[in-house]
Design an enzyme around this catalytic site. Sequence first.
Site, PDB file in Angstrom:
ATOM      1  N   ASP A   1       0.869  -1.174   0.000  1.00 39.17           N
ATOM      2  CA  ASP A   1       0.000   0.000   0.000  1.00 39.17           C
ATOM      3  C   ASP A   1       0.914   1.234   0.000  1.00 39.17           C
ATOM      4  O   ASP A   1       2.132   1.143   0.151  1.00 39.17           O
ATOM      5  CB  ASP A   1      -0.986  -0.002   1.178  1.00 39.17           C
ATOM      6  CG  ASP A   1      -2.203   0.885   0.882  1.00 39.17           C
ATOM      7  OD1 ASP A   1      -2.136   1.718  -0.042  1.00 39.17           O
ATOM      8  OD2 ASP A   1      -3.228   0.752   1.575  1.00 39.17           O
TER       9      ASP A   1
HETATM   10  C1  NOJ Z   1      -3.900   4.057   0.015  1.00 41.63           C
HETATM   11  C2  NOJ Z   1      -5.089   3.147   0.044  1.00 41.63           C
HETATM   12  O1  NOJ Z   1      -5.125   2.402   1.246  1.00 41.63           O
HETATM   13  C3  NOJ Z   1      -5.129   2.187  -1.129  1.00 41.63           C
HETATM   14  O2  NOJ Z   1      -6.333   1.466  -1.091  1.00 41.63           O
HETATM   15  C4  NOJ Z   1      -4.959   2.930  -2.407  1.00 41.63           C
HETATM   16  O3  NOJ Z   1      -5.072   2.052  -3.502  1.00 41.63           O
HETATM   17  C5  NOJ Z   1      -3.595   3.607  -2.369  1.00 41.63           C
HETATM   18  N1  NOJ Z   1      -3.588   4.584  -1.297  1.00 41.63           N
HETATM   19  C6  NOJ Z   1      -3.238   4.287  -3.680  1.00 41.63           C
HETATM   20  O4  NOJ Z   1      -3.957   5.425  -3.827  1.00 41.63           O
END
Ligand code: NOJ
Length: 762
Positions: A294
């Site tokens: 993530d």
């Molecule tokens: C953080 C989020 O938790 C995730 O779901 C997302 O895809 C990423 N940021 C990228 O934006």
Amino acid sequence: MKNTSTYALFALSLTMAIGQATAQNTSLSEGDITRKVDSLLGLMTLAEKVGQMNQYNGFWDVTGPVPAEGDAAGKYEHLRTGKVGSMLNVQGTAEVRKVQKIAVEESRLGIPLIIGFDVIHGYKTISPIPLAEAASWDMEAIRKSAGVAAAEAAASGINWTFAPMVDISRDPRWGRIMEGAGEDPYLGSKIAFARVKGFQGDDLAATHTVAACAKHFAAYGFSEAGRDYNTVDVGTSTLYNVIFPPFKATLDAGIKTFMNAFNELNGVPATGNAFLQRDILKGQWGFNGFVVSDWGSVNEMIAHGFAADGKQAAMLAANAGSDMDMESYHYVNHLESLVKEGKVEASLIDDAVRRILRVKYELGLMDDPYRYCDPEREKTVIGSTEHQELVLDMARKSIVLLKNEGDLLPLAKSGLDIALIGPLAADKDSPLGSWRLAADAGTAVSVLEGLQGYEGNAITHAAGPGLVLGEPSFIMETKINTTDRSGFEAAVAAAKNKDVVIMVLGEHGFQSGEGRSRTSLGLPGLQQELLEAVYAVNKKVVLVLMNGRPLTINWADEHIPAIVEAWHLGSQSGNAIAQVLYGDYNPSGKLPMTFPKDVGQIPLYYNHKNTGRPTQPAPDLVFWTHYIDQSNDPLYEFGYGLSYAKFRYSDLELSSAAVGAGGTVTVSCLLSNNGAYEGTEVVQLYIRDLVASRTRPVKELKGFQSIRLKPGESRRVSFTIAPSDLEFYSANNVWEAEPGEFEVFLGGSSSTELKGAFVYGK
Ligand code: NOJ
């Protein structure tokens, strides 16, 4: 360095480099891809391999804190030197072509980037939020909705969506509850499967499909106290029986990528968790796609207290099976030396790169890096009429009728004097939700506009006090208005002497979503006060709720005659709501999540355990599981939802009272429509395993069917219960159906008491 400036030369050199004839076909066989990946890998330096494992943001920091290195890391230069395998948040064919061109034409091997984006519930044409879609219990509609999102994203140069989020959660305080399918692993698994199929289609290389990403592996939806990014501590039974199944379903649907998670799980951050990524996902489940971290989660292992610095974080993440680093910079900065020092096996790097390259081949990017960059297609596909119609259909199907006393709904189409009140009534932005990075602000059809599409009634619109102060934005905190009362009196005055008052209340679009946890779940700001003031002058109120999570609306349930749960329904929101209010569409949605009476009851979910001191019908004992100030019951249970039709259930029958191991049982009941409208009912099947080697929930959803009945019509509805429906992760640490007695329930919600019983395997 390859100094060619044209794609033709690049293609020739890459083709020669990997020792294959020029391949124009897009659907390569598994064997072809493996051979091509292996030959390409053989040409790569260690630095280039690590580059494939590195993902950078497209220079606008909207989805997480800006990393310390920021643009100083020289991202464009890194594209040239083969240090970047993927980018996120680049959108539009022109922008994508620009970065792709650098990677393809200026780097030594010219390996194309894979472009990722959060296409959560639509790209420009926005579908209902995923929690709303889940309320449709309509897998075909959900698949098509994901197909719309994929087609528009792919037409805009994007290859990969960071969706579906398949995190089960039992906590409406958690802002991201809107992004998933709710609390149930069975429904969640069906939806996870449908969404992957919708995004990926049958051919990943087709120009209307994108690779999907199951996230967040794992247990992100169980953050303590519903506070986003908080610690997670769950036991084996919950992990295997509740959290894992939807992830497993995405594999069954052929998903290409996984994302790990911000949270720790029982003391080990998911990003550095070898049990999750190596043992379960890549080991037991045989996943051959790749895992992306993530945003910055490799780096966050330092704050977790699991890694001392970036280098150790990179080592832990890579060894644990995180194949790609999203925006931490630790892979690109440290992996090469970690391999040289023997701290990360070179074979693990090769494995990660193979996985990433394989997906690039499957997407057809290696064949034509610009296949998703056609500006003509971009113009015609995005926002098409067909897409608008599909998301309208999805929106109608997502609406849940919570209350309809005295059949106040549907409304007559003419002759009514209506007041339309509330801060969300004319809001063209909130219905888009918070995950709509590519959508144009203010492009949803408002309820006001939807109602204006029907010309037979007079509508007086009065917004009342605003819901938030200032202009809410994706990054900015939305400030709830509890002080500015302008418009309050005018709204109450408008409600007087009207035939009906429609009040549109709930959450602003940015009050749910990532980083938007709440501790109270009532109507925010002055809305409850407004509702009560309006009700005091006119009892004929239809409350239309717009929200991203279950709310505690006890007062409304007690007083307001009609309540419509309309979530954040996307681009066509107002049209869908108007069609339901006027009866052109008979609602059939069912809640995918329990609505509590009180925040203090959370986590409150239908498939709970019985406990040793189960809930009693009469609260006259102190020493049983209960509260002294609130009942154990929800306000609205999982699976609940009304229709303008009147459905009745009766006559449950079982094909046999006992069945041997491996056998099946058929259960059926009579469903009748005793009302005046034709309608669709989602008939639900639940089971209870009465005695098992690990305690089992009081009810578990195991099937559902949508049945359409005309007024006065009855039909017998039957389900076949197979041994796989009786399985759970047992004390033997395997999925198995244990012999014993099972109860079986059929009905229109999880509180149904129409039941039978049978003995299995004895
Ligand atoms: C953080 C989020 O938790 C995730 O779901 C997302 O895809 C990423 N940021 C990228 O934006």
